[in-house]
Structure formats: C-alpha cells, structure tokens
Design a protein around this motif. Structure first.
Motif, mmCIF file in Angstrom:
data_model
loop_
_atom_site.group_PDB
_atom_site.id
_atom_site.type_symbol
_atom_site.label_atom_id
_atom_site.label_comp_id
_atom_site.label_asym_id
_atom_site.label_seq_id
_atom_site.Cartn_x
_atom_site.Cartn_y
_atom_site.Cartn_z
ATOM 1 N N GLN A 1 28.278 11.477 29.283
ATOM 2 C CA GLN A 1 27.709 10.719 30.392
ATOM 3 C C GLN A 1 28.150 11.274 31.738
ATOM 4 O O GLN A 1 27.360 11.402 32.673
ATOM 5 C CB GLN A 1 28.087 9.243 30.280
ATOM 6 N N ALA A 2 29.428 11.605 31.853
ATOM 7 C CA ALA A 2 29.954 12.183 33.091
ATOM 8 C C ALA A 2 29.902 13.701 32.978
ATOM 9 O O ALA A 2 30.400 14.273 32.015
ATOM 10 C CB ALA A 2 31.385 11.716 33.330
ATOM 11 N N GLY A 3 29.291 14.338 33.961
ATOM 12 C CA GLY A 3 29.182 15.789 33.937
ATOM 13 C C GLY A 3 30.208 16.437 34.843
ATOM 14 O O GLY A 3 30.746 15.807 35.758
ATOM 15 N N PRO A 4 30.504 17.714 34.640
ATOM 16 C CA PRO A 4 31.467 18.413 35.491
ATOM 17 C C PRO A 4 30.839 18.837 36.814
ATOM 18 O O PRO A 4 29.622 18.773 36.995
ATOM 19 C CB PRO A 4 31.841 19.628 34.642
ATOM 20 N N GLU A 5 31.694 19.284 37.710
ATOM 21 C CA GLU A 5 31.265 19.887 38.964
ATOM 22 C C GLU A 5 31.469 21.392 38.870
ATOM 23 O O GLU A 5 32.303 21.866 38.086
ATOM 24 C CB GLU A 5 32.053 19.305 40.140
ATOM 25 N N LEU A 6 30.711 22.130 39.690
ATOM 26 C CA LEU A 6 30.723 23.589 39.584
ATOM 27 C C LEU A 6 31.159 24.244 40.882
ATOM 28 O O LEU A 6 30.724 23.841 41.969
ATOM 29 C CB LEU A 6 29.327 24.113 39.230
ATOM 30 N N ILE A 7 32.009 25.258 40.749
ATOM 31 C CA ILE A 7 32.274 26.223 41.807
ATOM 32 C C ILE A 7 32.101 27.587 41.155
ATOM 33 O O ILE A 7 32.980 28.038 40.394
ATOM 34 C CB ILE A 7 33.690 26.074 42.397
ATOM 35 N N VAL A 8 30.968 28.226 41.389
ATOM 36 C CA VAL A 8 30.646 29.508 40.754
ATOM 37 C C VAL A 8 30.254 30.475 41.853
ATOM 38 O O VAL A 8 29.267 30.249 42.568
ATOM 39 C CB VAL A 8 29.502 29.365 39.733
ATOM 40 N N ILE A 9 31.009 31.557 42.014
ATOM 41 C CA ILE A 9 30.788 32.463 43.135
ATOM 42 C C ILE A 9 30.661 33.909 42.662
ATOM 43 O O ILE A 9 31.156 34.274 41.593
ATOM 44 C CB ILE A 9 31.912 32.361 44.176
ATOM 45 N N GLY A 10 30.012 34.717 43.490
ATOM 46 C CA GLY A 10 29.896 36.150 43.224
ATOM 47 C C GLY A 10 30.386 36.998 44.365
ATOM 48 O O GLY A 10 30.329 38.227 44.310
ATOM 49 N N SER A 11 30.890 36.341 45.421
ATOM 50 C CA SER A 11 31.409 37.055 46.581
ATOM 51 C C SER A 11 32.364 36.137 47.320
ATOM 52 O O SER A 11 32.421 34.926 47.052
ATOM 53 C CB SER A 11 30.267 37.487 47.507
ATOM 54 N N PHE A 12 33.102 36.743 48.262
ATOM 55 C CA PHE A 12 34.016 35.949 49.071
ATOM 56 C C PHE A 12 34.138 36.625 50.426
ATOM 57 O O PHE A 12 34.272 37.858 50.500
ATOM 58 C CB PHE A 12 35.397 35.836 48.408
ATOM 59 N N PRO A 13 34.090 35.857 51.529
ATOM 60 C CA PRO A 13 34.163 36.448 52.859
ATOM 61 C C PRO A 13 35.404 37.318 53.044
ATOM 62 O O PRO A 13 36.518 36.929 52.677
ATOM 63 C CB PRO A 13 34.205 35.219 53.790
ATOM 64 N N GLY A 14 35.188 38.496 53.602
ATOM 65 C CA GLY A 14 36.295 39.400 53.868
ATOM 66 C C GLY A 14 36.717 40.239 52.687
ATOM 67 O O GLY A 14 37.668 41.031 52.792
ATOM 68 N N LYS A 15 36.024 40.099 51.552
ATOM 69 C CA LYS A 15 36.361 40.888 50.360
ATOM 70 C C LYS A 15 35.091 41.582 49.865
ATOM 71 O O LYS A 15 34.410 41.087 48.956
ATOM 72 C CB LYS A 15 36.962 40.007 49.264
ATOM 73 N N PRO A 16 34.762 42.737 50.454
ATOM 74 C CA PRO A 16 33.522 43.430 50.066
ATOM 75 C C PRO A 16 33.493 43.883 48.618
ATOM 76 O O PRO A 16 32.421 44.054 48.035
ATOM 77 C CB PRO A 16 33.482 44.624 51.031
ATOM 78 N N SER A 17 34.643 44.081 48.037
ATOM 79 C CA SER A 17 34.714 44.502 46.622
ATOM 80 C C SER A 17 35.235 43.361 45.761
ATOM 81 O O SER A 17 36.064 43.573 44.868
ATOM 82 C CB SER A 17 35.605 45.742 46.481
ATOM 83 N N PHE A 18 34.762 42.159 46.012
ATOM 84 C CA PHE A 18 35.237 40.978 45.295
ATOM 85 C C PHE A 18 35.098 41.161 43.781
ATOM 86 O O PHE A 18 34.034 41.494 43.271
ATOM 87 C CB PHE A 18 34.420 39.759 45.733
ATOM 88 N N ALA A 19 36.202 40.968 43.080
ATOM 89 C CA ALA A 19 36.209 41.146 41.629
ATOM 90 C C ALA A 19 36.353 39.838 40.875
ATOM 91 O O ALA A 19 35.984 39.757 39.707
ATOM 92 C CB ALA A 19 37.338 42.101 41.217
ATOM 93 N N GLY A 20 36.897 38.801 41.515
ATOM 94 C CA GLY A 20 37.041 37.550 40.783
ATOM 95 C C GLY A 20 38.005 36.594 41.443
ATOM 96 O O GLY A 20 38.718 36.930 42.398
ATOM 97 N N LEU A 21 38.039 35.376 40.921
ATOM 98 C CA LEU A 21 38.885 34.318 41.472
ATOM 99 C C LEU A 21 40.360 34.678 41.415
ATOM 100 O O LEU A 21 41.155 34.214 42.238
ATOM 101 C CB LEU A 21 38.643 33.021 40.698
ATOM 102 N N GLY A 22 40.742 35.480 40.435
ATOM 103 C CA GLY A 22 42.149 35.811 40.260
ATOM 104 C C GLY A 22 42.750 36.582 41.409
ATOM 105 O O GLY A 22 43.975 36.621 41.548
ATOM 106 N N GLU A 23 41.911 37.215 42.258
ATOM 107 C CA GLU A 23 42.455 37.983 43.376
ATOM 108 C C GLU A 23 42.573 37.148 44.650
ATOM 109 O O GLU A 23 43.053 37.641 45.665
ATOM 110 C CB GLU A 23 41.583 39.208 43.639
ATOM 111 N N LEU A 24 42.141 35.877 44.598
ATOM 112 C CA LEU A 24 42.211 35.009 45.777
ATOM 113 C C LEU A 24 43.553 34.300 45.846
ATOM 114 O O LEU A 24 44.181 34.014 44.826
ATOM 115 C CB LEU A 24 41.087 33.973 45.743
ATOM 116 N N THR A 25 43.978 34.008 47.039
ATOM 117 C CA THR A 25 45.206 33.243 47.242
ATOM 118 C C THR A 25 44.920 31.750 47.090
ATOM 119 O O THR A 25 43.756 31.325 47.027
ATOM 120 C CB THR A 25 45.769 33.498 48.645
ATOM 121 N N ALA A 26 45.979 30.954 47.078
ATOM 122 C CA ALA A 26 45.811 29.511 46.949
ATOM 123 C C ALA A 26 45.002 28.961 48.122
ATOM 124 O O ALA A 26 44.104 28.123 47.940
ATOM 125 C CB ALA A 26 47.178 28.831 46.867
ATOM 126 N N SER A 27 45.294 29.406 49.323
ATOM 127 C CA SER A 27 44.554 28.906 50.489
ATOM 128 C C SER A 27 43.102 29.346 50.446
ATOM 129 O O SER A 27 42.210 28.588 50.880
ATOM 130 C CB SER A 27 45.222 29.380 51.786
#
Length: 393
Positions: free
Chosen positions: A235-261
């Motif tokens: 009945q309750a569905g999840p929420e999504l955060i799905v990305i393919g890029s990140f500002p300031g990271k032209p060679s973005f490879a994944g969430l693991g390279e992002l900082t906590a902030s």
C-alpha cells in the motif's frame, strides 16, 4: 628455522648434506638459504612437504614437472585464489565496520551493528529507511544529517541467473551462484538476502518512509527494478532519488563518489514511485527474467519517462550477448581494445576498459571472460572457449 628442522629436511632429501668447516660445523651457502626461503613460502600458501618433495623429484628426473603434478599445482592455485578472495571479503567487511557512522546500533544494518547485536535483527524501528546500491554510498548516507537506517541492496544482478521463480527460490538461486563464485557460504548469503527483503517489506507495511537512492548504470538500474518489483502490491510505496549526473562533476560515476553534504542536496528532489513507475518496473523485471531476450530488446529500445535510465542500461546488458561477427561480448571487446591501446597488466586493462564505457559497468572482481548468464546457451557463440561455460567466468 631451527637446527632440528634443517636436520629433518636433510633426512627427507630436501637438502643435500652441507659442507663442514674444519671444526665440524655445517656451512650453508646463499643458494641453500634462498631454497629454504622458497620452501617456507610454498608451505605458507598451502603446499605440504610431501608435495614439495614430489615436485623436486619429478623436476630432477626430467627437468619438468609431470602432467600429474601440473594438475595438482593448478588445483593449488585455485585454493590460493579462494583464500585470497576470502581475505579480500574479510578486509571489505572490516572496512565497512570501520566506516560506519551510525548514531545508534539499534536500527543500523551495517556489519558493526550486526556484530554488536550478536547477529540479531535491528531492535528499534527507524522512521526512515534509505536503500542504496552498496556500502560505499551507504556509509556516506550514514554520515548525513538525514537520519534513519541504511540498507544496501548488494546484488550484482547482471551476473548469474535471475530466473522467473517464486521469490524464495530466486533468492536461493542467487545465493547458490554467489557462493559458487566465492562470495561466502550459500546459507549465509541466502539468509542475508532474505533479511534484506524482509527489512524492506516490513518498513513499507509499517509506513516507514523508504527512499531509494540509485544511479544510471546497469548495476543500479537492475537493483532498482528488483526493489520496485518486490514493493509491488504494498500500500505504501517508496520514494525515488535516481540520478545520472551531478553539478560540478562532469565525469560523474555514481553516488559513492559524493560527500555527505552533496548527498543532502539531492534530498529535495525525491519523488514518490507512482503506480505507473512500479508497473513499468514490474514489466521490465519480467523481461529480464524471461529465458529469451526478445522482450528485453523491446525494453532496451523503449524510452521510459518513468525510468529514464533503464533503456541505455539494458542496451549495455544486451551487449554481453556474443556479437554475430566474432562472438565477443561488449566486455571482451573493450578489454581487447584496452590491450591494443597499450594496457600491459590486468589492472591497467580494467581501468582502460572502464574508460570506454558510457556508464560504470562491472567491478574488478567480475572483470573476466564470462557468459551472458541471462540468456540461453544456444544464443551464445558456438566458438566460445570452454572457460565461458563456467558459472562465474
């Protein structure tokens, strides 16, 4: 090495009787010292003295080891590789424990928390559950100010079979495959997968806020399909955060390279997984599990507003089918391009091959010739080498 060990080696014929000084003391030269060092190294990786003695006798007779000894040595290499893999898994688990930044171990799902609870399940229900691809992004999420528990999904679904079976049998199939590839004991893996599923479903049924953090590559997109398909009907569905890029990271490879902030800046972009999104995921998941790739090919050429990164990811999966002209998979082709481009070692070839990918694909542990596991054998190259028929590559 003590004196009695040297005498024992002489009695077994491993060492010749040494020269003696005028006063009667044995004299060992540098060659003997190096030979003794080689014996100790061989013992350290699992060779017995009997095996070392047999090898030396065969080598002295013909200058080359016999075929029987070659087979034994190859088997010993396999044993050593298994020990290396086990040590690597132990190191990874220790790294995960060290990297945990949980405020409380009562609801955390990291290795440190399970260790502290004696293997028990979380004792406190979190108000928020983050689900992501693995421990790299997971540990960073634990360092954010968002709170909640983190559940890494952790299954490489583009490797090994993902047949259309009831959920428990599917998990057993995955555990059997992963255990056969050296990632742990089958029963332990099966229990871990069951526990992971149970945590997600219990959170949804208890109206816990569930947020899925995934990225654009094949590894993540298949995990996203798996999670959404499992959540279908709740009945309750999840929420999504799905990305393919990140500002300031032209060679973005994944969430693991992002900082906590940096991860925290993505929080306002989350959106509810509407029924249309879950329906798309269910259909694509069924296509992935089908024994023939026909329907999967349709999904790979169909742009989806609900899951915009899915089609490119599936096209990369289909590249693992052998090409009609030469029977090579996409991974094999990129590896050969890397070698032709000057890569002279396996690590260098892996890094160079990854540079040829549009999105991150395959980790170093899986970077080896292997079959397209999702597809029937009759669709594979008739010229594939025997090693392509193994479960793990």
């Amino acid at each position: 090495m003590n004196v009695e060990t040297l005498r024992y080696y002489e009695r077994r014929g491993l060492l010749p009787a040494p020269e003696r000084t005028p006063s009667g003391h044995r004299r060992y030269d540098d060659e003997t010292v190096r030979f003794l060092g080689a014996i100790k190294e061989a013992q350290a990786v699992g060779f017995t003295l009997a095996e070392i003695t047999e090898y030396l006798r065969a080598a002295r007779r013909s200058g080359l080891p016999s075929e029987v000894l070659r087979v034994r040595m190859a088997a010993k290499i396999d044993q050593i590789d298994a020990r290396i893999a086990a040590l690597q898994r132990m190191r990874d688990e220790l790294a995960r424990v060290i990297g945990c930044a949980c405020a409380s171990l009562n609801h955390c799902t990291c290795g440190a928390a399970y260790l502290a609870r004696g293997g028990g399940a979380p004792t406190a229900r979190p108000s928020l559950l983050h689900i992501t691809n693995g421990e790299s992004a997971g540990n960073t999420l634990r360092q954010t100010a968002l709170g909640g528990a983190v559940l890494p999904w952790q299954d490489v679904l583009h490797e090994g079979p993902v047949p259309a079976l009831p959920r428990q049998k599917l998990l057993q199939t995955r555990a059997h495959f992963l255990a056969g590839c050296g990632w742990g004991r089958r029963q332990a893996l099966f229990s871990s997968l069951q526990r992971r599923d149970r945590q997600l479903l219990e959170a949804l049924r208890d109206n816990v806020q569930v947020v899925l953090w995934f990225e654009h590559d094949l590894y993540d997109q298949l995990q996203l399909l798996d999670v959404l398909a499992l959540a279908h009907g709740e009945q309750a569905g999840p929420e999504l955060i799905v990305i393919g890029s990140f500002p300031g990271k032209p060679s973005f490879a994944g969430l693991g390279e992002l900082t906590a902030s940096e991860l925290e800046t993505l929080w306002p972009s989350r959106r509810r997984a509407a029924s249309a999104v879950v329906d798309v995921a269910m259909s694509a998941w069924a296509a992935l599990q089908a024994p023939e790739p026909t329907t999967l090919t349709e999904w790979a050429t169909r742009e989806s507003e609900q899951l915009p990164f899915l089609a490119p990811a599936l096209r990369r999966l289909l590249e693992e089918l052998p090409a009609p002209a030469d029977g090579l998979s996409g991974t094999e082709r990129r590896a050969l391009q890397a070698v032709a481009g000057g890569a002279r070692t396996p690590p260098a070839a892996f890094v160079a091959a990854q540079g040829l990918e549009k999105a991150p694909f395959i980790g170093d542990a899986w970077s080896r010739p292997r079959p397209a596991h999702h597809f029937p054998r009759r669709l594979r190259s008739a010229t594939a080498s025997p090693s392509h028929d193994s479960n793990c590559g």
